[in-house]
Scaffold this motif. Structure first.
Motif, mmCIF file in Angstrom:
data_model
loop_
_atom_site.group_PDB
_atom_site.id
_atom_site.type_symbol
_atom_site.label_atom_id
_atom_site.label_comp_id
_atom_site.label_asym_id
_atom_site.label_seq_id
_atom_site.Cartn_x
_atom_site.Cartn_y
_atom_site.Cartn_z
ATOM 1 N N TYR A 164 0.810 -1.149 0.147
ATOM 2 C CA TYR A 164 0.293 0.130 -0.055
ATOM 3 C C TYR A 164 0.870 1.154 0.107
ATOM 4 O O TYR A 164 0.579 2.263 -0.714
ATOM 5 C CB TYR A 164 -0.931 -0.104 1.264
ATOM 6 N N ARG A 165 1.833 1.381 1.049
ATOM 7 C CA ARG A 165 2.948 2.590 0.861
ATOM 8 C C ARG A 165 3.431 2.628 -0.664
ATOM 9 O O ARG A 165 3.505 3.771 -1.171
ATOM 10 C CB ARG A 165 4.015 2.144 1.776
ATOM 11 N N ARG A 166 3.762 1.771 -1.211
ATOM 12 C CA ARG A 166 4.733 1.878 -2.629
ATOM 13 C C ARG A 166 3.296 2.235 -3.520
ATOM 14 O O ARG A 166 3.823 2.840 -4.560
ATOM 15 C CB ARG A 166 5.346 0.463 -3.158
ATOM 16 N N ASN A 167 2.268 1.795 -3.429
ATOM 17 C CA ASN A 167 1.203 2.195 -4.420
ATOM 18 C C ASN A 167 0.747 3.605 -3.973
ATOM 19 O O ASN A 167 -0.489 3.848 -4.692
ATOM 20 C CB ASN A 167 0.246 1.128 -4.042
ATOM 21 N N GLY A 168 1.309 4.330 -3.135
ATOM 22 C CA GLY A 168 0.925 5.591 -2.862
ATOM 23 C C GLY A 168 -0.457 5.788 -1.927
ATOM 24 O O GLY A 168 -1.212 6.756 -1.978
ATOM 25 N N GLU A 169 -0.716 4.534 -1.108
ATOM 26 C CA GLU A 169 -1.907 4.800 -0.226
ATOM 27 C C GLU A 169 -1.561 4.666 1.076
ATOM 28 O O GLU A 169 -1.303 3.499 1.858
ATOM 29 C CB GLU A 169 -2.828 3.563 -0.625
ATOM 30 N N PRO A 170 -1.000 5.782 1.779
ATOM 31 C CA PRO A 170 -0.615 5.826 3.198
ATOM 32 C C PRO A 170 -1.672 5.503 4.236
ATOM 33 O O PRO A 170 -1.391 4.852 5.363
ATOM 34 C CB PRO A 170 -0.074 7.215 3.159
ATOM 35 N N SER A 180 7.968 8.051 1.350
ATOM 36 C CA SER A 180 8.937 7.252 0.205
ATOM 37 C C SER A 180 7.805 6.180 -0.208
ATOM 38 O O SER A 180 6.846 5.599 0.548
ATOM 39 C CB SER A 180 10.021 6.563 0.736
ATOM 40 N N LEU A 181 8.029 6.060 -1.608
ATOM 41 C CA LEU A 181 7.209 5.097 -2.224
ATOM 42 C C LEU A 181 8.318 4.047 -2.875
ATOM 43 O O LEU A 181 8.003 3.231 -3.747
ATOM 44 C CB LEU A 181 6.543 5.643 -3.518
#
Length: 160
Positions: free
Chosen positions: A106-112, A153-154
């Motif tokens: 989710y973090r790397r997908n831009g969904e914090p 960070s992504l």
């Protein structure tokens, strides 16, 4: 060897294939195994296949979908079933890793938002991990994902 053993053995071979550098071949093998087991097949098989298949995806969205499948499958898994594979396993011990993987995807997908929710779930279950190298690695990884979230960070995190 039973069918259950065959599935786990085939999964292990595919995982080793991926670790040896053949990510595409390993992914194809795991996806074929998933198709054979089916969406309603043995929960340990589904959870394990999806968990390892997620790591072999090229796109974060695909990784996230496999991580979601792994978490969904663990809800159908019993301690008794897990212990037929290895007597030390408990379902609760799967949760830190499954939530950590979802948090990172989710973090790397831009969904914090969802990423933070899954970090919190991973932290909630850290006490289920053994006090060994594996437990220490997962605890450290939860910290790295949390730090990356705080930094916005992504980027793909490198294993330590």
């Amino acid at each position: 060897m039973t069918e259950i053993d065959n599935v786990l053995a085939e999964m292990g071979q595919a995982v080793e294939q991926g670790r040896a550098g053949d990510r595409v071949g390993a992914r194809v093998a795991l996806e074929a195994l998933w198709a054979r087991v089916g969406d309603d097949g043995d929960a340990l098989h589904r959870c394990s296949i999806a968990h390892f298949c997620a790591d072999l995806q090229d796109a974060v969205a695909d990784e996230l979908a496999w991580d979601q499948r792994a978490l969904a499958a663990v809800s159908d898994l019993s301690d008794e079933r897990a212990q037929r594979f290895h007597d030390s396993l408990q379902v609760r011990g799967f949760l830190p890793s499954l939530h950590l993987n979802l948090a990172d995807a989710y973090r790397r997908n831009g969904e914090p938002g969802p990423a933070r929710e899954h970090v919190a779930q991973a932290v909630q279950h850290l006490d289920a991990l053994p006090d060994d190298e594996y437990g220490a690695q997962l605890r450290a990884a939860v910290g790295r994902v949390s730090d990356a979230l705080d930094a916005g960070s992504l980027a793909l995190l490198q294993p330590s």
